[in-house]
Every structure is written in C-alpha cells, then in structure tokens.
Write a protein that holds these residues in place. Structure first.
Motif, PDB file in Angstrom:
ATOM      1  N   LYS A 105       1.835  -6.613  -4.177  1.00 44.79           N
ATOM      2  CA  LYS A 105       2.808  -7.356  -3.360  1.00 44.79           C
ATOM      3  C   LYS A 105       4.151  -7.453  -4.089  1.00 44.79           C
ATOM      4  N   GLN A 106       4.102  -7.607  -5.425  1.00 46.95           N
ATOM      5  CA  GLN A 106       5.337  -7.627  -6.206  1.00 46.95           C
ATOM      6  C   GLN A 106       6.065  -6.290  -6.069  1.00 46.95           C
ATOM      7  N   ILE A 107       5.312  -5.207  -6.141  1.00 51.09           N
ATOM      8  CA  ILE A 107       5.890  -3.868  -5.996  1.00 51.09           C
ATOM      9  C   ILE A 107       6.538  -3.708  -4.621  1.00 51.09           C
ATOM     10  N   ARG A 109      11.364  -3.232  -1.479  1.00 49.39           N
ATOM     11  CA  ARG A 109      12.046  -3.665  -0.255  1.00 49.39           C
ATOM     12  C   ARG A 109      13.429  -4.247  -0.563  1.00 49.39           C
ATOM     13  N   ASN A 110      13.582  -4.883  -1.722  1.00 47.95           N
ATOM     14  CA  ASN A 110      14.840  -5.533  -2.079  1.00 47.95           C
ATOM     15  C   ASN A 110      15.706  -4.707  -3.032  1.00 47.95           C
ATOM     16  N   VAL A 155      10.251 -14.648  -9.186  1.00 48.71           N
ATOM     17  CA  VAL A 155      11.307 -13.885  -8.503  1.00 48.71           C
ATOM     18  C   VAL A 155      10.799 -13.336  -7.178  1.00 48.71           C
ATOM     19  N   THR A 156       9.611 -12.735  -7.195  1.00 55.06           N
ATOM     20  CA  THR A 156       9.111 -12.067  -5.988  1.00 55.06           C
ATOM     21  C   THR A 156       8.404 -13.005  -5.021  1.00 55.06           C
TER      22      THR A 156
END
Length: 78
Positions: free
Chosen positions: A24-26, A31-32, A16-17
């Motif tokens: 970086k996933q966080i 951000r989204n 997904v990310t």
C-alpha cells in the motif's frame, strides 16, 4: 545527539503514506509521484532529504538535493 538515518524509518514512511503495509505504501508513493527504491524484502525506501524537499513543496532535483559543497579557500590569507 542522535544521528538520523539517510532514509525514512518504517514508522515515518507509514506516517507519510498513511499505510503500514509495504504494498500500500508503494501504491501511495507511485500515485503521488515519489521516488523510492525497494529492498530485497520489497519494502519501499525513501531518502530523508528527498522527503523533506517533497513535503516542503520543492521539486527535488540533483541541484537542490545535494548539500552545498565546501572548499578550503586560502586566497585571502596573506
């Protein structure tokens, strides 16, 4: 039949990310506008139902993120 976890697996979250690294996933999730929780190891955790709604373009809320409740109705039994 395999029962899926209530949460996205690490590989699903990476898909997904687009990132393998939790920090970086966080960043991507924040951000989204995705809601997530952090484990003690600072890894993001995303609910499966929440992710399905987000990916379908539906804004998750308390009413659409919970399955319909079922009640036992004997009113028509005569």
């Amino acid at each position: 039949m395999e029962i899926q976890s209530e949460f996205l697996a690490e590989d699903e979250l990476a898909q997904v990310t687009g990132y393998q690294i939790p920090s970086k996933q966080i960043e991507w999730l924040s951000r989204n506008g995705w809601k997530y929780a952090l484990t003690g190891a600072r890894r993001p955790v995303v609910g499966r139902v929440y992710a399905r709604l987000k990916l379908a373009g539906i804004k998750p809320s308390e009413t659409n993120a919970v399955a319909d409740t079922w009640t036992f109705d004997l009113s028509r039994v005569g």
